[in-house]
Design an enzyme around this catalytic site. Structure first.
Site, mmCIF file in Angstrom:
data_model
loop_
_atom_site.group_PDB
_atom_site.id
_atom_site.type_symbol
_atom_site.label_atom_id
_atom_site.label_comp_id
_atom_site.label_asym_id
_atom_site.label_seq_id
_atom_site.Cartn_x
_atom_site.Cartn_y
_atom_site.Cartn_z
ATOM 1 N N ASN A 208 -0.526 -1.006 2.312
ATOM 2 C CA ASN A 208 0.930 -1.010 2.506
ATOM 3 C C ASN A 208 1.374 0.388 2.906
ATOM 4 O OD1 ASN A 208 1.614 0.527 0.020
ATOM 5 N ND2 ASN A 208 0.617 -1.229 -0.942
ATOM 6 N N LYS A 286 -19.649 -5.527 8.908
ATOM 7 C CA LYS A 286 -18.445 -5.698 9.718
ATOM 8 C C LYS A 286 -18.374 -7.126 10.273
ATOM 9 C CE LYS A 286 -16.005 -3.930 13.672
ATOM 10 N NZ LYS A 286 -16.195 -3.445 15.021
ATOM 11 N N PRO A 304 -4.807 -7.931 -10.726
ATOM 12 C CA PRO A 304 -4.170 -7.837 -12.040
ATOM 13 C C PRO A 304 -2.918 -6.983 -11.953
ATOM 14 C CG PRO A 304 -6.167 -6.518 -11.966
ATOM 15 C CD PRO A 304 -6.113 -7.277 -10.675
ATOM 16 N N ASP A 305 -1.941 -7.290 -12.767
ATOM 17 C CA ASP A 305 -0.714 -6.493 -12.805
ATOM 18 C C ASP A 305 -0.942 -5.351 -13.801
ATOM 19 O OD1 ASP A 305 1.869 -5.458 -13.338
ATOM 20 O OD2 ASP A 305 2.730 -7.300 -12.515
ATOM 21 N N ILE A 306 -1.111 -4.161 -13.266
ATOM 22 C CA ILE A 306 -1.500 -3.013 -14.112
ATOM 23 C C ILE A 306 -0.355 -2.641 -15.055
ATOM 24 C CG2 ILE A 306 -2.445 -0.676 -14.082
ATOM 25 C CD1 ILE A 306 -3.217 -1.214 -11.107
ATOM 26 N N PHE A 324 8.417 0.722 -11.139
ATOM 27 C CA PHE A 324 9.252 0.762 -9.945
ATOM 28 C C PHE A 324 9.398 -0.661 -9.447
ATOM 29 C CE2 PHE A 324 10.195 5.032 -8.311
ATOM 30 C CZ PHE A 324 9.576 5.780 -9.294
ATOM 31 N N LYS A 338 12.406 -8.423 -12.880
ATOM 32 C CA LYS A 338 11.055 -7.835 -12.891
ATOM 33 C C LYS A 338 10.823 -7.028 -14.171
ATOM 34 C CE LYS A 338 9.309 -6.881 -8.716
ATOM 35 N NZ LYS A 338 9.194 -6.159 -7.431
ATOM 36 N N LYS A 342 7.885 -8.092 -16.724
ATOM 37 C CA LYS A 342 6.727 -7.213 -16.939
ATOM 38 C C LYS A 342 6.750 -6.579 -18.324
ATOM 39 C CE LYS A 342 5.927 -6.370 -12.113
ATOM 40 N NZ LYS A 342 4.778 -5.922 -11.353
HETATM 41 N N1 CTP Z 1 2.432 -3.101 -10.235
HETATM 42 C C1 CTP Z 1 1.222 -2.921 -10.875
HETATM 43 N N2 CTP Z 1 0.184 -3.747 -10.566
HETATM 44 C C2 CTP Z 1 0.310 -4.699 -9.637
HETATM 45 C C3 CTP Z 1 1.545 -4.874 -8.954
HETATM 46 C C4 CTP Z 1 2.584 -4.043 -9.276
HETATM 47 O O1 CTP Z 1 1.101 -2.040 -11.721
HETATM 48 N N3 CTP Z 1 -0.724 -5.480 -9.347
HETATM 49 C C5 CTP Z 1 3.570 -2.240 -10.619
HETATM 50 C C6 CTP Z 1 4.033 -1.288 -9.549
HETATM 51 O O2 CTP Z 1 3.380 -0.045 -9.667
HETATM 52 C C7 CTP Z 1 5.525 -1.178 -9.852
HETATM 53 C C8 CTP Z 1 5.865 -2.528 -10.409
HETATM 54 O O3 CTP Z 1 4.643 -3.098 -10.858
HETATM 55 O O4 CTP Z 1 5.768 -0.243 -10.867
HETATM 56 C C9 CTP Z 1 6.520 -3.473 -9.438
HETATM 57 O O5 CTP Z 1 5.811 -3.509 -8.246
HETATM 58 P P1 CTP Z 1 6.388 -4.342 -7.035
HETATM 59 O O6 CTP Z 1 5.431 -4.231 -5.901
HETATM 60 O O7 CTP Z 1 7.822 -4.011 -6.816
HETATM 61 O O8 CTP Z 1 6.391 -5.797 -7.633
HETATM 62 P P2 CTP Z 1 5.319 -6.886 -7.778
HETATM 63 O O9 CTP Z 1 4.918 -7.017 -9.197
HETATM 64 O O10 CTP Z 1 4.190 -6.631 -6.833
HETATM 65 O O11 CTP Z 1 6.131 -8.171 -7.369
HETATM 66 P P3 CTP Z 1 6.637 -8.642 -5.916
HETATM 67 O O12 CTP Z 1 5.646 -8.078 -4.919
HETATM 68 O O13 CTP Z 1 6.609 -10.105 -6.008
HETATM 69 O O14 CTP Z 1 8.015 -8.090 -5.722
#
Ligand code: CTP
Length: 402
Positions: A208, A286, A304-306, A324, A338, A342
């Site tokens: 990204n 490749k 995983p959502d850290i 964020f 969010k 979270k």
């Molecule tokens: N985050 C994280 N791990 C992930 C995804 C997100 O730790 N796998 C954390 C980001 O660092 C940020 C927050 O979660 O602090 C929100 O990230 P964001 O990209 O806005 O949201 P997402 O959880 O990815 O949800 P969406 O993409 O559906 O908006």
């Protein structure tokens, strides 16, 4: 650790003033911003032109400079810095400071500031040993003023003894020591930053547009306040924050492992733009075009959502978990949901639609959402956002410790 630090340098009227030109250069080489103030006597030893040319900005000289007052008042000048350094601190300037005199710009700034002050005394050996100077030094120390030097050596006046201004390198070490004793001393803060790269094959990846600027600025602001920072960053071109324990990762899974390995912390800040998905079976060679127009197929799995994993810890949860929310639509509504989903304490929401220029840019405009409501911050630089956040963290930890 001086990167992004703002140093108000008061140059007093002594022969050692010339060393301040070198001091300014060295501070800038280490990433500090120097705002110079030249006393009337100081201007007898170095010219305003050389000081402002080296500092790359206007030198402040006059208390009653209406232009300066309308741009940036002397009170603001004294507060906007992380530290005020007085070099050379002459016997006269020290006497003024010790007795609370405020009859010119330098002495007024020094009275008005709420920031640490470091003085580098410089004077003739007899003036240094004079009981009046020694009384003033004792008063200044008991007022919490930090000192560096003076050193012993031969002096411009031909005498030998204590009174030479400390060398620029020693002044810089002293600045670092003072700044390290900030309000977050003893606090461990973990920060994730930058994008993650999720491999498709050895040459391609999902990523990204995150630059990592905001995360790096937050790390610098917290280091400046004395925190021990573990900075876990995905691949970026942003300079790494000086003084942090750096962990460089590529993927979300590596970032998660690094956060776990960083151990317990007082505050965790998740500024990284973690890729939501990774390729289930990334391949080692490749992927080649078949020449028949077939498109490659691969499955994605969710990373995983850290942030969530840390915010919802049952053991060793940090006192403060900050996330964020990068949104393009319904910023407030999405970010509020969010935060709750979270389980973090604060969320900094920003609109990352391309027209805002926030992702990858130098500015940011955030909403700070917490359980007490929403605070809309005006648009400011990423380093100003970082400083404001750092001050809020200082406040919050202060409350939780009291
Ligand atoms: N985050 C994280 N791990 C992930 C995804 C997100 O730790 N796998 C954390 C980001 O660092 C940020 C927050 O979660 O602090 C929100 O990230 P964001 O990209 O806005 O949201 P997402 O959880 O990815 O949800 P969406 O993409 O559906 O908006």
């Amino acid at each position: 650790m001086l990167k992004g630090r703002k140093i108000l340098l008061v140059i007093g009227g002594g022969i050692a003033a010339y060393k301040c030109l070198d001091l300014m250069r060295r501070l800038q080489d280490q990433g500090a911003q120097v705002v110079p103030v030249l006393t009337r006597a100081g201007a007898e030893f170095v010219t305003p032109l050389s000081v402002s040319a080296l500092a790359g900005q206007k030198v402040h000289q006059d208390l009653f400079d209406l232009d300066a007052e309308s741009e940036i008042g002397h009170i603001q000048l004294s507060r906007a810095a992380d530290i005020i350094v007085v070099a050379p601190a002459t016997a006269d300037l020290m006497a003024k400071m010790a007795n609370g005199l405020a009859n010119d710009l330098a002495s007024t700034l020094l009275m008005a500031t709420d920031k640490p002050v470091l003085i580098a005394p410089s004077m003739n050996v007899r003036m240094w040993h004079h009981p009046a100077t020694q009384r003033n030094v004792a008063t200044l120390k008991s007022d919490g003023i930090h000192t560096v030097g003076p050193d012993e050596g031969s002096m411009a006046c031909g005498e030998f003894g204590l009174g030479r201004m400390a060398e620029p390198a020693d002044i810089i070490d002293a600045i670092k020591t003072v700044l390290n004793n900030g309000p977050l001393k003893g606090k461990h803060i973990v920060i994730t930053s930058g994008p993650t790269h999720e491999p498709i094959d050895p040459v391609r990846y999902i990523a990204n547009r995150s630059s990592g600027k905001q995360g790096a600025a937050i790390a610098s602001a917290l280091l400046a306040r004395g925190a021990a920072v573990t900075f876990i960053t995905g691949p970026t071109h942003e300079p790494l924050p000086d003084g942090a324990a750096i962990v460089q990762v590529e993927t979300a899974l590596e970032m998660l492992n690094a956060v776990e390995a960083a151990g317990p912390c007082n505050v965790a800040i998740f500024a990284a733009a973690v890729a939501d998905w990774r390729v289930k079976d990334a391949v080692d060679s490749k992927i080649k075009k078949t020449g028949k127009g077939d498109l490659p197929e691969f499955d994605l799995v969710e990373n995983p959502d850290i942030l969530k994993s840390v915010a919802q810890r049952t053991e060793n949860r940090p006192e403060l978990v900050i996330g964020f929310a990068a949104e393009t639509d319904n910023v407030l509504e999405n970010a509020t949901a969010k935060r709750l989903r979270k389980g973090c304490d604060w969320i900094l929401a920003n609109d990352v639609s391309p027209e805002t220029g926030i992702m990858g840019g130098d500015k940011n405009k955030v909403l700070l959402i917490s359980d007490t409501g929403v605070d809309a911050w005006p648009e400011m630089s990423k380093s100003e956002v970082a400083n404001r956040l750092a001050n809020k963290i200082v406040e919050a930890l202060g409350d939780s410790n009291s």
